[in-house]
Write a protein that holds these residues in place. Sequence first.
Motif, PDB file in Angstrom:
ATOM      1  N   TYR A  24       0.760  -1.209   0.080  1.00 28.54           N
ATOM      2  CA  TYR A  24       0.193  -0.054   0.155  1.00 28.54           C
ATOM      3  C   TYR A  24       0.801   1.401   0.083  1.00 28.54           C
ATOM      4  N   GLY A  25       2.093   1.153  -0.158  1.00 26.99           N
ATOM      5  CA  GLY A  25       2.904   2.348  -0.122  1.00 26.99           C
ATOM      6  C   GLY A  25       3.047   3.112   1.107  1.00 26.99           C
ATOM      7  N   VAL A  26       2.751   2.666   2.295  1.00 23.00           N
ATOM      8  CA  VAL A  26       3.011   3.350   3.468  1.00 23.00           C
ATOM      9  C   VAL A  26       4.459   3.429   3.837  1.00 23.00           C
ATOM     10  N   ARG A  27       4.902   4.702   4.472  1.00 25.95           N
ATOM     11  CA  ARG A  27       6.145   4.679   4.817  1.00 25.95           C
ATOM     12  C   ARG A  27       6.204   5.024   6.458  1.00 25.95           C
ATOM     13  N   PHE A  28       7.158   4.264   6.894  1.00 26.92           N
ATOM     14  CA  PHE A  28       7.208   4.412   8.631  1.00 26.92           C
ATOM     15  C   PHE A  28       8.687   5.001   8.882  1.00 26.92           C
ATOM     16  N   ASP A  29       8.844   5.927   9.617  1.00 31.60           N
ATOM     17  CA  ASP A  29      10.053   6.549  10.062  1.00 31.60           C
ATOM     18  C   ASP A  29       9.935   7.011  11.558  1.00 31.60           C
ATOM     19  N   GLU A  30      10.972   7.809  11.823  1.00 32.52           N
ATOM     20  CA  GLU A  30      10.715   8.345  13.582  1.00 32.52           C
ATOM     21  C   GLU A  30       9.572   9.192  13.688  1.00 32.52           C
ATOM     22  N   ARG A  31       9.010   9.579  12.580  1.00 32.29           N
ATOM     23  CA  ARG A  31       7.669  10.492  12.919  1.00 32.29           C
ATOM     24  C   ARG A  31       6.717   9.450  12.925  1.00 32.29           C
ATOM     25  N   THR A  32       6.339   8.159  13.062  1.00 32.43           N
ATOM     26  CA  THR A  32       5.450   7.381  13.042  1.00 32.43           C
ATOM     27  C   THR A  32       5.808   6.388  14.063  1.00 32.43           C
ATOM     28  N   PRO A  33       6.049   6.554  15.321  1.00 35.18           N
ATOM     29  CA  PRO A  33       6.537   5.585  16.409  1.00 35.18           C
ATOM     30  C   PRO A  33       5.284   4.839  16.865  1.00 35.18           C
ATOM     31  N   LEU A  34       4.279   4.798  16.207  1.00 31.61           N
ATOM     32  CA  LEU A  34       3.187   3.776  16.429  1.00 31.61           C
ATOM     33  C   LEU A  34       3.204   2.793  15.263  1.00 31.61           C
ATOM     34  N   TRP A  35       4.163   2.906  14.459  1.00 34.82           N
ATOM     35  CA  TRP A  35       4.400   1.879  13.241  1.00 34.82           C
ATOM     36  C   TRP A  35       2.832   1.681  12.531  1.00 34.82           C
ATOM     37  N   SER A  36       2.320   0.494  12.386  1.00 29.43           N
ATOM     38  CA  SER A  36       1.079   0.227  11.692  1.00 29.43           C
ATOM     39  C   SER A  36      -0.128   0.600  12.398  1.00 29.43           C
ATOM     40  N   SER A  37       0.204   0.923  13.758  1.00 30.60           N
ATOM     41  CA  SER A  37      -1.022   1.560  14.712  1.00 30.60           C
ATOM     42  C   SER A  37      -1.056   2.958  14.036  1.00 30.60           C
ATOM     43  N   HIS A  38      -0.160   3.520  13.525  1.00 29.48           N
ATOM     44  CA  HIS A  38      -0.149   5.099  13.047  1.00 29.48           C
ATOM     45  C   HIS A  38      -1.647   5.254  12.419  1.00 29.48           C
ATOM     46  N   LEU A  39      -1.632   4.176  11.330  1.00 29.85           N
ATOM     47  CA  LEU A  39      -2.866   4.347  10.580  1.00 29.85           C
ATOM     48  C   LEU A  39      -4.025   4.458  11.219  1.00 29.85           C
ATOM     49  N   LEU A  40      -4.261   3.741  12.519  1.00 29.42           N
ATOM     50  CA  LEU A  40      -5.486   4.207  13.384  1.00 29.42           C
ATOM     51  C   LEU A  40      -5.555   5.745  13.506  1.00 29.42           C
ATOM     52  N   VAL A  41      -4.831   6.523  13.275  1.00 26.00           N
ATOM     53  CA  VAL A  41      -4.768   7.996  13.649  1.00 26.00           C
ATOM     54  C   VAL A  41      -5.144   8.668  12.372  1.00 26.00           C
ATOM     55  N   GLU A  42      -4.470   8.221  11.169  1.00 26.09           N
ATOM     56  CA  GLU A  42      -4.461   8.874  10.032  1.00 26.09           C
ATOM     57  C   GLU A  42      -4.793   8.326   8.748  1.00 26.09           C
ATOM     58  N   ASP A  43      -5.178   7.037   8.741  1.00 27.23           N
ATOM     59  CA  ASP A  43      -5.706   6.540   7.512  1.00 27.23           C
ATOM     60  C   ASP A  43      -6.136   5.174   7.820  1.00 27.23           C
ATOM     61  N   ALA A  44      -7.234   5.109   8.623  1.00 24.06           N
ATOM     62  CA  ALA A  44      -7.820   3.853   9.062  1.00 24.06           C
ATOM     63  C   ALA A  44      -8.405   2.953   7.927  1.00 24.06           C
ATOM     64  N   GLU A  45      -8.620   3.309   6.746  1.00 23.94           N
ATOM     65  CA  GLU A  45      -9.287   2.728   5.355  1.00 23.94           C
ATOM     66  C   GLU A  45      -8.234   2.036   5.129  1.00 23.94           C
ATOM     67  N   THR A  46      -6.918   2.241   4.798  1.00 21.89           N
ATOM     68  CA  THR A  46      -5.862   1.696   4.190  1.00 21.89           C
ATOM     69  C   THR A  46      -5.721   0.483   5.105  1.00 21.89           C
ATOM     70  N   LEU A  47      -5.615   0.767   6.364  1.00 22.91           N
ATOM     71  CA  LEU A  47      -5.356  -0.323   7.497  1.00 22.91           C
ATOM     72  C   LEU A  47      -6.346  -1.275   7.149  1.00 22.91           C
ATOM     73  N   ARG A  48      -7.729  -0.951   7.179  1.00 23.78           N
ATOM     74  CA  ARG A  48      -8.851  -2.081   7.175  1.00 23.78           C
ATOM     75  C   ARG A  48      -8.560  -2.848   5.880  1.00 23.78           C
ATOM     76  N   MET A  49      -8.158  -2.265   4.834  1.00 25.68           N
ATOM     77  CA  MET A  49      -7.876  -2.734   3.418  1.00 25.68           C
ATOM     78  C   MET A  49      -6.689  -3.925   3.535  1.00 25.68           C
ATOM     79  N   CYS A  50      -5.690  -3.742   4.301  1.00 20.41           N
ATOM     80  CA  CYS A  50      -4.695  -4.555   4.350  1.00 20.41           C
ATOM     81  C   CYS A  50      -4.944  -5.591   5.424  1.00 20.41           C
ATOM     82  N   GLN A  51      -5.757  -5.458   6.394  1.00 19.74           N
ATOM     83  CA  GLN A  51      -6.072  -6.467   7.248  1.00 19.74           C
ATOM     84  C   GLN A  51      -7.146  -7.252   6.757  1.00 19.74           C
ATOM     85  N   ARG A  52      -7.824  -6.851   5.784  1.00 20.66           N
ATOM     86  CA  ARG A  52      -9.051  -7.714   4.961  1.00 20.66           C
ATOM     87  C   ARG A  52      -8.212  -8.452   4.137  1.00 20.66           C
TER      88      ARG A  52
END
Length: 355
Positions: A24-52
């Motif tokens: 899904y082209g997501v990028r993680f770095d020091e600004r996203t300390p929550l890692w995959s959980s960061h999408l709960l804050v900013e992009d829940a739909e992408t997270l939902r698609m990936c888990q689906r």
Amino acid sequence: MGTDSLTPVLLLDGGLGTSLEDEYGVRFDERTPLWSSHLLVEDAETLRMCQRDFGSIPVDILLTATYQISFEAFARTKSLNHPQGFARHEILPFLELAVSIAEDVRAPAARSALSLGPYGACMIPSQEYSGKYDAEHESVSQLLDWHRDRICLFDQIDHLSSRIGFIAFETLPKLNEIKAIRKLFTLAPSSSSTTSSILNCDIPFWMSCVFPGDGFTLPDGSTVDQVVDALLNPDYSDIVPWGIGINCTKIAKLPQLVHMYESAVSSMVSAGRLKNWPSLVLYPDGTNGEVYDTTTKTWHAKDMPQVPTTPWERQLADVVAHARNQHCWRSIVVGGCCKASHQDIARLAAIIRDT
């Protein structure tokens, strides 16, 4: 167990963070300390698609996107509406969302597992592969306090005990942390207490450890015998894990590690220190020689010639087949960790379910 029937196998999902990056082209770095959980804050739909993607295989167990959730990680997470980070009282809606997404995308008969990483996963850079914790989180009592405080976060979720089928303590790199988590359950409020906790709801839980590099010890140097003793010895707690296992580890090491686990558990049973075998939980990395850099949060191929190998899913299925033939484990949970895609898990499922 001494039975002729095959040990049951439950299929687990794969690497969520790396799938978000690779698919899904997501990028993680020091600004996203929550890692995959960061999408709960900013992009829940992408997270939902990936888990689906994983839920649709279907898998039997789907991990929640909560591995790196902690007070510290939320405090470091900046957003447009929270330029100074999130306060403790602002975290609950995101935990509820993580559980809800897992519920929504899993198959009807599947169960969710609450994913809980080690303290090292919440450090910057992360230290679950090294076990090099800060001085305030080294002892059993210090780590017990940290894990207990984090559990209190999740205890705020409405009806959580009926919404998850398992609790997964993952990627444990230190013996002291294993002992701390065992003590969590011993010190949980009793069922008659006015304080409710998922720790006293008889939810099956597993504890899986990480064995990085080329050796067969934890990052802190603990041997498999010491690890299994800490995982299962009733002296640490009369509440024994439903499952024990290995995750975030090279697949080539699994056959030897599983053999070492079996020997250690067998010795405890023979000595009368353990009544029943637990379940075995296996979800190795899905890498092809790549190594993770905790500082840059990127994967790099090792400088070595690429030698054709047996496909990842076949290697893992062979380990599972061997473990099933021992007729000792209660059940086997199998899936993938970093770099294991939903395609990898689907191919694994096809082999496992054909046996």
